[in-house]
Design an enzyme around this catalytic site. Sequence first.
Site, PDB file in Angstrom:
ATOM      1  N   CYS A  94      65.163  42.208  -5.597  1.00 42.16           N
ATOM      2  CA  CYS A  94      66.387  42.638  -6.293  1.00 42.16           C
ATOM      3  C   CYS A  94      66.116  42.839  -7.773  1.00 42.16           C
ATOM      4  O   CYS A  94      66.925  43.399  -8.478  1.00 42.16           O
ATOM      5  CB  CYS A  94      67.494  41.632  -6.092  1.00 42.16           C
ATOM      6  SG  CYS A  94      67.145  40.096  -6.918  1.00 42.16           S
ATOM      7  N   LYS A 129      72.445  28.793   5.597  1.00 44.89           N
ATOM      8  CA  LYS A 129      72.334  29.812   6.658  1.00 44.89           C
ATOM      9  C   LYS A 129      71.352  30.860   6.125  1.00 44.89           C
ATOM     10  O   LYS A 129      71.724  31.788   5.403  1.00 44.89           O
ATOM     11  CB  LYS A 129      73.718  30.430   6.926  1.00 44.89           C
ATOM     12  CG  LYS A 129      73.937  31.045   8.283  1.00 44.89           C
ATOM     13  CD  LYS A 129      72.975  32.119   8.682  1.00 44.89           C
ATOM     14  CE  LYS A 129      73.218  33.455   8.042  1.00 44.89           C
ATOM     15  NZ  LYS A 129      72.123  34.438   8.306  1.00 44.89           N
ATOM     16  N   PHE A 143      66.647  38.015   3.225  1.00 45.49           N
ATOM     17  CA  PHE A 143      65.287  37.876   3.768  1.00 45.49           C
ATOM     18  C   PHE A 143      64.223  37.891   2.683  1.00 45.49           C
ATOM     19  O   PHE A 143      63.113  37.421   2.898  1.00 45.49           O
ATOM     20  CB  PHE A 143      65.013  39.002   4.788  1.00 45.49           C
ATOM     21  CG  PHE A 143      64.631  40.323   4.155  1.00 45.49           C
ATOM     22  CD1 PHE A 143      63.312  40.572   3.779  1.00 45.49           C
ATOM     23  CD2 PHE A 143      65.576  41.309   3.906  1.00 45.49           C
ATOM     24  CE1 PHE A 143      62.949  41.767   3.173  1.00 45.49           C
ATOM     25  CE2 PHE A 143      65.229  42.503   3.291  1.00 45.49           C
ATOM     26  CZ  PHE A 143      63.911  42.735   2.933  1.00 45.49           C
ATOM     27  N   GLU A 171      70.650  51.788  -3.394  1.00 49.57           N
ATOM     28  CA  GLU A 171      69.453  50.938  -3.425  1.00 49.57           C
ATOM     29  C   GLU A 171      68.561  51.314  -2.235  1.00 49.57           C
ATOM     30  O   GLU A 171      69.020  51.334  -1.102  1.00 49.57           O
ATOM     31  CB  GLU A 171      69.895  49.470  -3.303  1.00 49.57           C
ATOM     32  CG  GLU A 171      68.759  48.485  -3.301  1.00 49.57           C
ATOM     33  CD  GLU A 171      69.239  47.041  -3.139  1.00 49.57           C
ATOM     34  OE1 GLU A 171      70.153  46.791  -2.305  1.00 49.57           O
ATOM     35  OE2 GLU A 171      68.692  46.166  -3.814  1.00 49.57           O
ATOM     36  N   SER A 202      73.052  41.982   0.232  1.00 44.99           N
ATOM     37  CA  SER A 202      73.428  43.333  -0.188  1.00 44.99           C
ATOM     38  C   SER A 202      74.902  43.358  -0.641  1.00 44.99           C
ATOM     39  O   SER A 202      75.689  42.479  -0.276  1.00 44.99           O
ATOM     40  CB  SER A 202      73.185  44.310   0.961  1.00 44.99           C
ATOM     41  OG  SER A 202      73.779  43.816   2.138  1.00 44.99           O
ATOM     42  N   GLU A 256      68.079  35.634   9.169  1.00 44.35           N
ATOM     43  CA  GLU A 256      67.562  35.511  10.537  1.00 44.35           C
ATOM     44  C   GLU A 256      66.211  36.214  10.685  1.00 44.35           C
ATOM     45  O   GLU A 256      65.557  36.105  11.703  1.00 44.35           O
ATOM     46  CB  GLU A 256      68.586  36.049  11.547  1.00 44.35           C
ATOM     47  CG  GLU A 256      68.930  37.534  11.434  1.00 44.35           C
ATOM     48  CD  GLU A 256      69.972  37.860  10.369  1.00 44.35           C
ATOM     49  OE1 GLU A 256      70.040  37.177   9.336  1.00 44.35           O
ATOM     50  OE2 GLU A 256      70.724  38.839  10.587  1.00 44.35           O
TER      51      GLU A 256
HETATM   52  P1  NAD Z   1      71.823  41.314   3.860  1.00 38.58           P
HETATM   53  O1  NAD Z   1      73.050  41.551   3.062  1.00 38.58           O
HETATM   54  O2  NAD Z   1      71.568  42.192   5.024  1.00 38.58           O
HETATM   55  O3  NAD Z   1      71.794  39.822   4.432  1.00 38.58           O
HETATM   56  C1  NAD Z   1      72.070  38.713   3.595  1.00 38.58           C
HETATM   57  C2  NAD Z   1      72.675  37.605   4.445  1.00 38.58           C
HETATM   58  O4  NAD Z   1      73.921  38.053   4.998  1.00 38.58           O
HETATM   59  C3  NAD Z   1      71.804  37.184   5.619  1.00 38.58           C
HETATM   60  O5  NAD Z   1      71.821  35.777   5.729  1.00 38.58           O
HETATM   61  C4  NAD Z   1      72.466  37.849   6.818  1.00 38.58           C
HETATM   62  O6  NAD Z   1      72.326  37.126   8.010  1.00 38.58           O
HETATM   63  C5  NAD Z   1      73.926  37.893   6.412  1.00 38.58           C
HETATM   64  N1  NAD Z   1      74.626  39.053   7.015  1.00 38.58           N
HETATM   65  C6  NAD Z   1      74.056  40.177   7.501  1.00 38.58           C
HETATM   66  N2  NAD Z   1      75.028  41.029   7.949  1.00 38.58           N
HETATM   67  C7  NAD Z   1      76.203  40.416   7.727  1.00 38.58           C
HETATM   68  C8  NAD Z   1      77.565  40.794   7.958  1.00 38.58           C
HETATM   69  N3  NAD Z   1      77.885  41.968   8.487  1.00 38.58           N
HETATM   70  N4  NAD Z   1      78.526  39.922   7.604  1.00 38.58           N
HETATM   71  C9  NAD Z   1      78.223  38.736   7.051  1.00 38.58           C
HETATM   72  N5  NAD Z   1      76.950  38.337   6.804  1.00 38.58           N
HETATM   73  C10 NAD Z   1      75.953  39.162   7.123  1.00 38.58           C
HETATM   74  O7  NAD Z   1      70.604  41.363   2.817  1.00 38.58           O
HETATM   75  P2  NAD Z   1      69.059  41.349   3.136  1.00 38.58           P
HETATM   76  O8  NAD Z   1      68.669  42.654   3.713  1.00 38.58           O
HETATM   77  O9  NAD Z   1      68.683  40.104   3.832  1.00 38.58           O
HETATM   78  O10 NAD Z   1      68.488  41.233   1.637  1.00 38.58           O
HETATM   79  C11 NAD Z   1      68.287  42.334   0.800  1.00 38.58           C
HETATM   80  C12 NAD Z   1      69.465  42.537  -0.135  1.00 38.58           C
HETATM   81  O11 NAD Z   1      69.677  41.374  -0.920  1.00 38.58           O
HETATM   82  C13 NAD Z   1      69.211  43.656  -1.123  1.00 38.58           C
HETATM   83  O12 NAD Z   1      70.394  44.381  -1.291  1.00 38.58           O
HETATM   84  C14 NAD Z   1      68.848  42.918  -2.402  1.00 38.58           C
HETATM   85  O13 NAD Z   1      69.086  43.632  -3.593  1.00 38.58           O
HETATM   86  C15 NAD Z   1      69.743  41.737  -2.298  1.00 38.58           C
HETATM   87  N6  NAD Z   1      69.287  40.645  -3.138  1.00 38.58           N
HETATM   88  C16 NAD Z   1      70.010  40.354  -4.239  1.00 38.58           C
HETATM   89  C17 NAD Z   1      69.599  39.345  -5.086  1.00 38.58           C
HETATM   90  C18 NAD Z   1      70.392  38.990  -6.300  1.00 38.58           C
HETATM   91  O14 NAD Z   1      70.219  37.908  -6.817  1.00 38.58           O
HETATM   92  N7  NAD Z   1      71.270  39.855  -6.776  1.00 38.58           N
HETATM   93  C19 NAD Z   1      68.444  38.611  -4.780  1.00 38.58           C
HETATM   94  C20 NAD Z   1      67.738  38.939  -3.627  1.00 38.58           C
HETATM   95  C21 NAD Z   1      68.173  39.958  -2.800  1.00 38.58           C
END
Ligand code: NAD
Length: 498
Positions: free
Chosen positions: A281, A173, A149, A383, A226, A176
């Site tokens: 991040c 994808k 997000f 985090e 994450s 959401e």
């Molecule tokens: P998230 O892991 O909750 O969601 C990421 C994606 O995974 C979304 O599209 C979501 O729909 C999907 N998802 C959610 N639950 C899932 C599941 N159980 N199984 C499979 N897919 C699932 O992350 P977020 O809250 O949207 O974003 C924040 C996180 O992203 C933080 O941990 C941040 O550090 C990380 N991030 C990392 C980078 C990087 O380059 N390392 C960059 C930006 C954000």
Amino acid sequence: MRDIAHFVNGQTLIGTSGRFGDVFNPNTGEVQARVQFATDAEIDAAVQAAAKAQIGWAATNPQRRARVMFDFKRLIERDMNTLAEILSSEHGKVIADSKGDIQRGLEVIEFACGIPHILKGEYTEGAGPGIDVYSMRQPLGVAAGITPFNFPAMIPMWMFGIAIAVGNSFILKPSEKDPTVPVKLAELMMEAGAPAGVLNVIHGDKSAVDAILTHPDIKAVSFVGSSDIAHYVYQTGTAHGKRVQAMGGAKNHGIVLPDADMAQVVKDLSGAAFGSAGERCMALPVVVPVGKKTADELRERLVAEIDTLKVGVSTDADAHYGPVVSAQHRAKIADYIRIGQEEGAELVVDGRDFHLQGYEKGFFIGPSLFDGVKKGMKTYQEEIFGPVLQIVRAESFEEALALPSEHQYGNGVAIFTRNGRAAREFASRVNVGMVGINVPIPVPVAYHTFGGWKRSAFGDTNQHGVEGVKFYTKIKTITARWPEGEVEDSAFVIPTMK
Ligand code: NAD
């Protein structure tokens, strides 16, 4: 209630699952739209459309593909204000920061405009008698991206910008939580001249992710989110024969040596820890001052700086940061603050009681500062992803170097000093993927590559730059000769170079 639909084969696809996700306006706390979650059949339809489109797209010469990227860049610039407003209204970051989100993605598109040059292969004339050897990079077919997000414009562009420029088609994808801008990007790609089916957007949760990870016609998956989910995506995708890169969470440290320019450090830390409400991040949620004098001065200055911060709605041009993305995330951050106190860290500034007049239901949280945070604490190991800065005091350079090096995450780190030799040694020895020297948020430029180490990334290739090109292509090497004259004897031993 506005419904946000999928975008498949160049047009809106109305979902039929009856499953939806709420899209909030974090400023007001109200649900402003609902996003349709795709069925497996809808995802399959997107993949089939992408597979069909990819054949012609891969056969389109690279210069023409680059022209689509040039036009896409122009269209984004045309629509920058509208896109930034939509982005802010779903994410909560302030408008100027949303423009930065879009601009950093656009820089990858600018890199992709150079794809004819980047895709040129290698050639060796006369590698053997009458033998030439050359290599070419070819697209994989259909690639997919699953995005978080916190950067709903930049991260999709990191992925599809390169994937499409090299001749793949793409299934995106997006998160959401803020899905509108990704759909707009796909519409703009069509307007720029990308054929229908080259970029498709399907919405959903775990079920959509699983359908992507197990679909036999998707050849590569790029994920950012994450760490636990990144690890799951990496394992499941590779088990299904796909190429996978999966970027995860972070806990970036800022090391402050005693000789640093303290006034500048405080400004840098404030922006890097609290900007975008800490939902980056590459944020700097941990600061490690070396020596008691440095720590005491830093703490005093940070308290004064925090006092000047303005938290406001995302449309407030004077606000330093806006609300966090959801009530649930706000509650999680508040919980970490409570745990930090219970663990024995000193809560110097507590942002939990912050309320914005007129926006009492918004997902706002004020800046918080902890001192006396220790290595073993849960709030240090995990985090938080909110506007919370933790001071971890170190006695020496070696102790400060060990903290980020031994942490489970290894995305980014920064060192603040006037000593070039110390900075050089730190950069060389630290066990982290991206390093800033007096640069608080060292996100590399588009023509370098982005990627962390340890639990911040699973897989071998980074995002964008030449690494991105490698991820979305496979290399083919051709050894050619054009014999003439007498027939040569059969060779029963492996050919070697004489
Ligand atoms: P998230 O892991 O909750 O969601 C990421 C994606 O995974 C979304 O599209 C979501 O729909 C999907 N998802 C959610 N639950 C899932 C599941 N159980 N199984 C499979 N897919 C699932 O992350 P977020 O809250 O949207 O974003 C924040 C996180 O992203 C933080 O941990 C941040 O550090 C990380 N991030 C990392 C980078 C990087 O380059 N390392 C960059 C930006 C954000």
